[in-house]
Enzyme design. Structure first.
Site, PDB file in Angstrom:
ATOM      1  N   GLN A 162     -33.368  -5.294 -15.100  1.00  0.00           N
ATOM      2  CA  GLN A 162     -34.321  -5.387 -16.209  1.00  0.00           C
ATOM      3  C   GLN A 162     -35.597  -4.619 -15.893  1.00  0.00           C
ATOM      4  O   GLN A 162     -36.122  -3.881 -16.731  1.00  0.00           O
ATOM      5  CB  GLN A 162     -34.657  -6.850 -16.513  1.00  0.00           C
ATOM      6  CG  GLN A 162     -33.606  -7.609 -17.300  1.00  0.00           C
ATOM      7  CD  GLN A 162     -33.509  -7.171 -18.756  1.00  0.00           C
ATOM      8  OE1 GLN A 162     -34.360  -6.465 -19.274  1.00  0.00           O
ATOM      9  NE2 GLN A 162     -32.437  -7.596 -19.413  1.00  0.00           N
ATOM     10  N   CYS A 221     -38.106  -4.504  -9.535  1.00  0.00           N
ATOM     11  CA  CYS A 221     -37.474  -3.287 -10.057  1.00  0.00           C
ATOM     12  C   CYS A 221     -35.964  -3.375  -9.908  1.00  0.00           C
ATOM     13  O   CYS A 221     -35.322  -2.522  -9.304  1.00  0.00           O
ATOM     14  CB  CYS A 221     -38.023  -2.046  -9.350  1.00  0.00           C
ATOM     15  SG  CYS A 221     -37.666  -0.495 -10.233  1.00  0.00           S
ATOM     16  N   ASP A 231     -35.053 -15.201 -11.497  1.00  0.00           N
ATOM     17  CA  ASP A 231     -35.631 -16.497 -11.875  1.00  0.00           C
ATOM     18  C   ASP A 231     -36.086 -17.316 -10.672  1.00  0.00           C
ATOM     19  O   ASP A 231     -37.161 -17.928 -10.694  1.00  0.00           O
ATOM     20  CB  ASP A 231     -34.611 -17.321 -12.679  1.00  0.00           C
ATOM     21  CG  ASP A 231     -34.402 -16.778 -14.086  1.00  0.00           C
ATOM     22  OD1 ASP A 231     -35.267 -16.024 -14.560  1.00  0.00           O
ATOM     23  OD2 ASP A 231     -33.372 -17.102 -14.700  1.00  0.00           O
ATOM     24  N   LYS A 232     -35.270 -17.330  -9.627  1.00  0.00           N
ATOM     25  CA  LYS A 232     -35.593 -18.206  -8.499  1.00  0.00           C
ATOM     26  C   LYS A 232     -36.827 -17.738  -7.733  1.00  0.00           C
ATOM     27  O   LYS A 232     -37.388 -18.500  -6.941  1.00  0.00           O
ATOM     28  CB  LYS A 232     -34.397 -18.336  -7.553  1.00  0.00           C
ATOM     29  CG  LYS A 232     -34.002 -17.057  -6.838  1.00  0.00           C
ATOM     30  CD  LYS A 232     -32.768 -17.301  -5.984  1.00  0.00           C
ATOM     31  CE  LYS A 232     -32.279 -16.017  -5.329  1.00  0.00           C
ATOM     32  NZ  LYS A 232     -31.036 -16.254  -4.554  1.00  0.00           N
ATOM     33  N   GLY A 283     -30.026  -5.501 -18.400  1.00  0.00           N
ATOM     34  CA  GLY A 283     -30.983  -4.410 -18.321  1.00  0.00           C
ATOM     35  C   GLY A 283     -30.374  -3.038 -18.508  1.00  0.00           C
ATOM     36  O   GLY A 283     -30.984  -2.147 -19.122  1.00  0.00           O
ATOM     37  N   HIS A 321     -37.624 -13.879 -19.571  1.00  0.00           N
ATOM     38  CA  HIS A 321     -36.847 -15.114 -19.663  1.00  0.00           C
ATOM     39  C   HIS A 321     -37.805 -16.246 -19.337  1.00  0.00           C
ATOM     40  O   HIS A 321     -38.572 -16.162 -18.378  1.00  0.00           O
ATOM     41  CB  HIS A 321     -35.674 -15.089 -18.680  1.00  0.00           C
ATOM     42  CG  HIS A 321     -34.777 -16.293 -18.757  1.00  0.00           C
ATOM     43  ND1 HIS A 321     -34.383 -16.863 -19.957  1.00  0.00           N
ATOM     44  CD2 HIS A 321     -34.184 -17.036 -17.780  1.00  0.00           C
ATOM     45  CE1 HIS A 321     -33.586 -17.891 -19.710  1.00  0.00           C
ATOM     46  NE2 HIS A 321     -33.457 -18.020 -18.408  1.00  0.00           N
ATOM     47  N   SER A 337     -28.360 -11.887 -14.781  1.00  0.00           N
ATOM     48  CA  SER A 337     -29.251 -12.562 -13.837  1.00  0.00           C
ATOM     49  C   SER A 337     -28.464 -13.526 -12.951  1.00  0.00           C
ATOM     50  O   SER A 337     -27.339 -13.925 -13.276  1.00  0.00           O
ATOM     51  CB  SER A 337     -30.317 -13.343 -14.602  1.00  0.00           C
ATOM     52  OG  SER A 337     -29.721 -14.433 -15.300  1.00  0.00           O
ATOM     53  N   ASP A 355     -30.341 -18.983 -24.618  1.00  0.00           N
ATOM     54  CA  ASP A 355     -29.908 -17.974 -23.657  1.00  0.00           C
ATOM     55  C   ASP A 355     -28.991 -18.581 -22.604  1.00  0.00           C
ATOM     56  O   ASP A 355     -27.932 -18.015 -22.289  1.00  0.00           O
ATOM     57  CB  ASP A 355     -31.135 -17.340 -22.990  1.00  0.00           C
ATOM     58  CG  ASP A 355     -30.769 -16.201 -22.056  1.00  0.00           C
ATOM     59  OD1 ASP A 355     -30.477 -15.103 -22.560  1.00  0.00           O
ATOM     60  OD2 ASP A 355     -30.771 -16.399 -20.830  1.00  0.00           O
ATOM     61  N   ARG A 398     -36.786  -0.991   0.451  1.00  0.00           N
ATOM     62  CA  ARG A 398     -35.636  -1.693  -0.114  1.00  0.00           C
ATOM     63  C   ARG A 398     -35.224  -1.064  -1.439  1.00  0.00           C
ATOM     64  O   ARG A 398     -35.887  -0.171  -1.954  1.00  0.00           O
ATOM     65  CB  ARG A 398     -35.975  -3.178  -0.291  1.00  0.00           C
ATOM     66  CG  ARG A 398     -36.228  -3.896   1.028  1.00  0.00           C
ATOM     67  CD  ARG A 398     -36.626  -5.341   0.812  1.00  0.00           C
ATOM     68  NE  ARG A 398     -37.026  -5.978   2.063  1.00  0.00           N
ATOM     69  CZ  ARG A 398     -37.611  -7.169   2.141  1.00  0.00           C
ATOM     70  NH1 ARG A 398     -37.852  -7.860   1.026  1.00  0.00           N
ATOM     71  NH2 ARG A 398     -37.958  -7.677   3.315  1.00  0.00           N
TER      72      ARG A 398
END
EC number: 1.1.1.86
Length: 494
Positions: free
Chosen positions: A48, A45, A108-109, A158, A132, A414, A217, A76
């Site tokens: 995006q 959350c 992504d990671k 986002g 992505h 990102s 991208d 958090r």
């Protein structure tokens, strides 16, 4: 896991890179209906995750958020984002097993660990969504064969997904189905409904591929979209202050100038942006942009080559393994730049003044858009994808700079985009400082030409106009903007 793109033969690579079809509005006649009555669970959350979820809920979908138990227990920011907006929040074990569509919108990671955690919990025949395709294409993630894998990739941060939806519009969106994972043949229906629920169908959707989305991208965000805005802001601010321009004015001209200039770009392409200048200023901006293209073409091509080969991905993933040492170090350095710390000012800058006193900024935009577009299309990415990843998304990124300078841009994009941005800017800034900025003055950045007469040579002006208007990005841009008649104008300038 092996890089998926690198496992394909050349013909397959070119086929995947060239996948991009503008979808007719009639294909979205049922909008989000295919997903109504089904359970959509978003994992993550952040920017995006929250904003797509808000749009999807407003479009009538049943949306919940699955977070790690630790994020819930410690309340958090991701937990607060979801709870404060009235969403149902639960752990993976509570929500994933009943989900019809699980959307992974974590950084992504985290994708590999997240997918490995949720996949065993997903019911037979469920769908997994990405915004992505890095995890699929660059990391080569293998998904259970009964699971449908789709992508809906809004071409902006986002925050802008939400803002454009609230304006009654949307943002251009790439959608795709992973060819290795469409067991029931429903992937495109799921992707279309998800895209419609975010509002993307109002701006236009492209039927693409995971490969085309990832490679285009990465190139766009590293170069023109983020890297060039960062490099341009840093060197132009330094130049203006060194040449006696008030620091507050210099900073404001840049912070809000990118947004103002690119708003013209959004509605009429490079042609319209250049037409906002007087004839002498247009010719000057053109000459500067041609020089910039010659200087920076090798850098743009290197980024494209490193993206296609997978060198960029492996370099970034090595930094992941090193606890993001480079990323965090570059982020801290950016926070200390003079532009990020310029003194605020109450000085008023009229809309046209941003153009008249920002000739070099306009030259940087033209050069950057064309270089990124040319590098992408030369690598097999087709014009439509290259347009969205170079020209169309630029105003949306510029909006973030207008809000809170480079900090805001780097917060909402990102971590992958941020890392690539620094790689580019770290080379572009010294290159521009040494090879270009010493040759320009306040006539092109800070004060304007100050000419009394607008007289120019007719033949020169005709040639300049012809070159600007006949670049391939202008042809495809005119066609695609024809599908986006409902674009909302935002307030720019003072």
């Amino acid at each position: 896991m092996a890089n998926y793109f690198n496992t394909l033969n050349l013909r397959e690579q070119l086929d995947q890179l060239g996948r991009c079809r503008f979808m007719a509005r009639e294909e979205f006649a049922t909008e989000a209906d295919y997903l109504k009555g089904k359970k959509v669970v978003i994992v993550g959350c952040g920017a995006q995750g929250l904003n797509q979820g808000l749009n999807m809920r407003d479009s009538g979908l049943d949306v919940s958020y699955a977070l790690r138990q630790a994020a819930i227990d410690e309340q958090r920011q991701s937990f607060k984002n979801a709870k404060n907006n009235g969403f149902n929040v639960g752990s993976y074990e509570q929500l994933i097993p009943t989900a019809d569509l699980v959307i992974n919108l974590t950084p992504d990671k985290q994708h590999t660990s997240v997918v490995n955690a949720v996949m065993p919990l997903m019911k037979q025949g469920a769908a997994l969504g990405y915004s992505h395709g890095f995890n699929i294409v660059e990391e080569g993630m293998q998904i259970r064969k009964d699971i449908t894998v789709v992508m809906v990739a809004p071409k902006c941060p986002g925050t802008e997904v939400r803002e454009e939806y609230k304006r009654g519009f949307g943002v251009p969106t790439l959608i795709a189905v992973h060819p290795e994972n469409d067991p029931q043949g429903e992937g495109w229906e799921i992707a279309k409904a998800w895209a419609a629920a975010t509002g993307g169908h109002r701006a236009g959707c492209l039927a693409s591929s995971f490969v085309a989305e990832v490679k285009s991208d990465l190139m766009g965000e590293q170069t023109i979209l983020c890297g060039m805005l960062q490099a341009g802001s840093i060197v132009c601010y330094e130049k203006m202050v060194a040449d006696g321009i008030d620091p507050g004015y210099a900073g404001k001209l840049l912070q809000f100038g990118w947004e103002t200039i690119t708003e013209a770009l959004k509605f009429g392409g490079i042609t319209h942006m250049m037409d906002r200048l007087s004839n002498p200023a247009k010719i000057k901006a053109f000459e500067l942009s041609e020089e910039l293209k010659d200087l920076m073409r090798p850098l743009y091509n290197k980024h494209m080559d490193d993206i296609i080969s997978g060198h960029f991905s492996s370099t970034m993933m090595a930094d992941w393994a090193n606890d993001d040492k480079d990323l965090f170090g570059w982020r801290a350095e950016t926070a200390e730049t003079a532009f990020e710390n310029y003194p605020t000012t109450d000085v008023k800058i009229a809309e046209q003044e941003y153009f008249d006193n920002g000739i070099l900024m306009i030259a940087m935009v033209r050069a950057g858009v064309e270089l990124a577009f040319e590098a992408m299309t030369a690598s097999g990415i087709i014009d439509e994808s290259a347009y969205y990843e170079s020209l169309h998304e630029l105003p949306l990124i510029a909006n973030t700079v207008a809000r809170k300078r480079l900090y805001e841009m780097n917060v909402v994009i990102s971590d992958t985009a941020e890392y690539g941005n620094y790689l580019f800017a770290n080379v572009a800034v010294p290159l521009l400082r040494e090879k270009f900025m010493p040759k320009v003055g306040t006539d092109v950045i800070g004060k304007g030409l100050g000419v009394v007469s607008n007289q120019v040579d007719n033949a020169t002006l005709i040639e300049v106009n012809s070159i600007i208007r006949n670049h391939p990005v202008e042809y495809i841009g005119e066609e695609l903007r024809g599908y986006m008649k409902d674009m909302k104008r935002i307030a720019v300038g003072d």
